[in-house]
Design a protein around this motif. Structure first.
Motif, PDB file in Angstrom:
ATOM      1  N   TYR A 259      60.038  81.754  62.511  1.00 27.48           N
ATOM      2  CA  TYR A 259      59.479  81.809  63.857  1.00 27.48           C
ATOM      3  C   TYR A 259      60.041  83.002  64.628  1.00 27.48           C
ATOM      4  O   TYR A 259      61.156  83.456  64.380  1.00 27.48           O
ATOM      5  N   ARG A 260      59.236  83.476  65.584  1.00 33.32           N
ATOM      6  CA  ARG A 260      59.679  84.526  66.508  1.00 33.32           C
ATOM      7  C   ARG A 260      59.015  84.270  67.862  1.00 33.32           C
ATOM      8  O   ARG A 260      57.793  84.132  67.948  1.00 33.32           O
ATOM      9  N   LEU A 261      59.811  84.203  68.894  1.00 31.66           N
ATOM     10  CA  LEU A 261      59.274  83.929  70.228  1.00 31.66           C
ATOM     11  C   LEU A 261      58.288  85.018  70.636  1.00 31.66           C
ATOM     12  O   LEU A 261      58.533  86.207  70.438  1.00 31.66           O
ATOM     13  N   ASN A 262      57.164  84.592  71.218  1.00 36.08           N
ATOM     14  CA  ASN A 262      56.121  85.510  71.661  1.00 36.08           C
ATOM     15  C   ASN A 262      55.938  85.330  73.167  1.00 36.08           C
ATOM     16  O   ASN A 262      55.544  84.259  73.631  1.00 36.08           O
TER      17      ASN A 262
ATOM     18  N   LYS B 246      54.631  76.409  67.571  1.00 37.71           N
ATOM     19  CA  LYS B 246      53.533  77.358  67.415  1.00 37.71           C
ATOM     20  C   LYS B 246      52.882  77.699  68.753  1.00 37.71           C
ATOM     21  O   LYS B 246      52.163  78.690  68.853  1.00 37.71           O
ATOM     22  N   ASN B 247      53.147  76.871  69.777  1.00 35.87           N
ATOM     23  CA  ASN B 247      52.612  77.155  71.113  1.00 35.87           C
ATOM     24  C   ASN B 247      53.307  78.336  71.775  1.00 35.87           C
ATOM     25  O   ASN B 247      52.736  78.976  72.666  1.00 35.87           O
ATOM     26  N   ILE B 248      54.544  78.626  71.353  1.00 36.72           N
ATOM     27  CA  ILE B 248      55.304  79.688  72.016  1.00 36.72           C
ATOM     28  C   ILE B 248      55.815  80.753  71.040  1.00 36.72           C
ATOM     29  O   ILE B 248      56.440  81.721  71.470  1.00 36.72           O
ATOM     30  N   CYS B 249      55.556  80.566  69.760  1.00 33.80           N
ATOM     31  CA  CYS B 249      56.110  81.483  68.751  1.00 33.80           C
ATOM     32  C   CYS B 249      55.033  82.007  67.804  1.00 33.80           C
ATOM     33  O   CYS B 249      54.028  81.334  67.537  1.00 33.80           O
TER      34      CYS B 249
END
Length: 282
Positions: free
Chosen positions: A143-146, A128-131
């Motif tokens: 999930y999807r990378l942000n 959740k820190n990066i997606c």
């Protein structure tokens, strides 16, 4: 003296207090280069396995045994999110005007060695820190990378390491070449951040490295470094002062002819010099 089994290696690593599970050695793509690299999973942590080959033929003597492989292995802890960023980036299938698609982690990792990363304790929460993520049902999350979250996560890492910078010799020694008296406290902090960014870049591909570098203003530090390197270059006068006799070009005396050598041996005591014949008489 008995020989050890060929499958044994000499390693340097922090020994855990106790083994909660058997260590697992896996091969994954290195997040920076994409080339195969080895990682060790143990007690919920990931370590990169780095090998230093011995030059020539060497062995280790351990107690009463001989370890035939003279190589040395290091285990370096790695945040597993670094290993997942390239996989998640490819899986979102980002297109122009679209941020990409959400995927289940099991679908992204499949039956590859990456599935061991998905089994690490707390990895879903760390993602959740990066997606961006959505809960479809209680047992299904996608999930999807942000990019913005990844950059914010990297910058938090920079600040965390900055708090312990002075206690990390591998980092603090990299700024010793600059005279601390010539830098303001703000400039020293910027210099430290750049060293940290360069270190983290060992686990980032070129695109992510550029994004992270662009998030900071390192231009002023680069100018100071250039000025320091220019002042370190010796002027001709400085070079002559510290030069050894062999480095300084000496004025060589001209070689004498055989006739000149013979004349030099003549006893000239009491003889008039040639100049005396051309002086005006009183």
């Amino acid at each position: 003296m008995p020989h050890s089994a060929p499958s044994q290696w000499v390693c340097l690593a922090n020994a855990p207090d106790k083994l909660e599970c058997d260590p697992v050695l896996i091969q994954l793509e290195h997040p920076k280069t994409g080339k195969p690299a080895r990682y060790l999973l143990q007690n919920g942590k990931v370590c990169e396995v780095q090998k230093i080959d011995s030059e020539g033929t060497h062995s280790w003597f351990i107690d009463n045994t001989v370890q035939q492989d003279g190589s040395l292995f290091f285990f370096t802890p790695v945040d597993p999110l670094f290993l997942l960023i390239p996989i998640l980036e490819a899986a979102r299938e980002e297109k122009s005007g679209s941020e990409g698609v959400f995927r289940q982690l099991d679908d992204v990792l499949g039956e590859t060695s990456y599935r061991h990363i998905a089994e690490l304790p707390g990895i879903m929460e760390q993602l959740k820190n990066i997606c961006d993520y959505k809960v479809i049902i209680d047992t299904v999350q996608v999930y999807r990378l942000n990019n913005e979250k990844v950059l914010a996560w990297l910058k938090r890492k920079v600040e965390m390491i900055l708090d312990h910078f002075s206690s990390l010799p591998g980092l603090s020694q990299q700024i010793l070449f600059l005279d601390s008296e010539t830098l303001t406290e703000e400039q020293r902090q910027i210099l430290k951040r750049r060293v940290i960014v360069q270190t983290l870049s060992d686990y980032l591909n070129a695109a992510w490295q550029d994004r992270l570098m662009s998030a900071y203003n390192f231009e002023e530090i680069a100018k100071i470094e250039n000025a320091a390197s220019m002042s370190a270059v010796d002027s001709p006068a400085d070079y002559i002062k510290r030069a050894t006799p062999k480095e300084v070009v000496e004025t060589k005396k001209p070689k004498l002819t055989q006739t000149q050598k013979k004349l030099a041996k003549v006893n000239t005591k009491g003889m008039k010099t040639m100049d005396s014949y051309f002086k005006k008489k009183p």
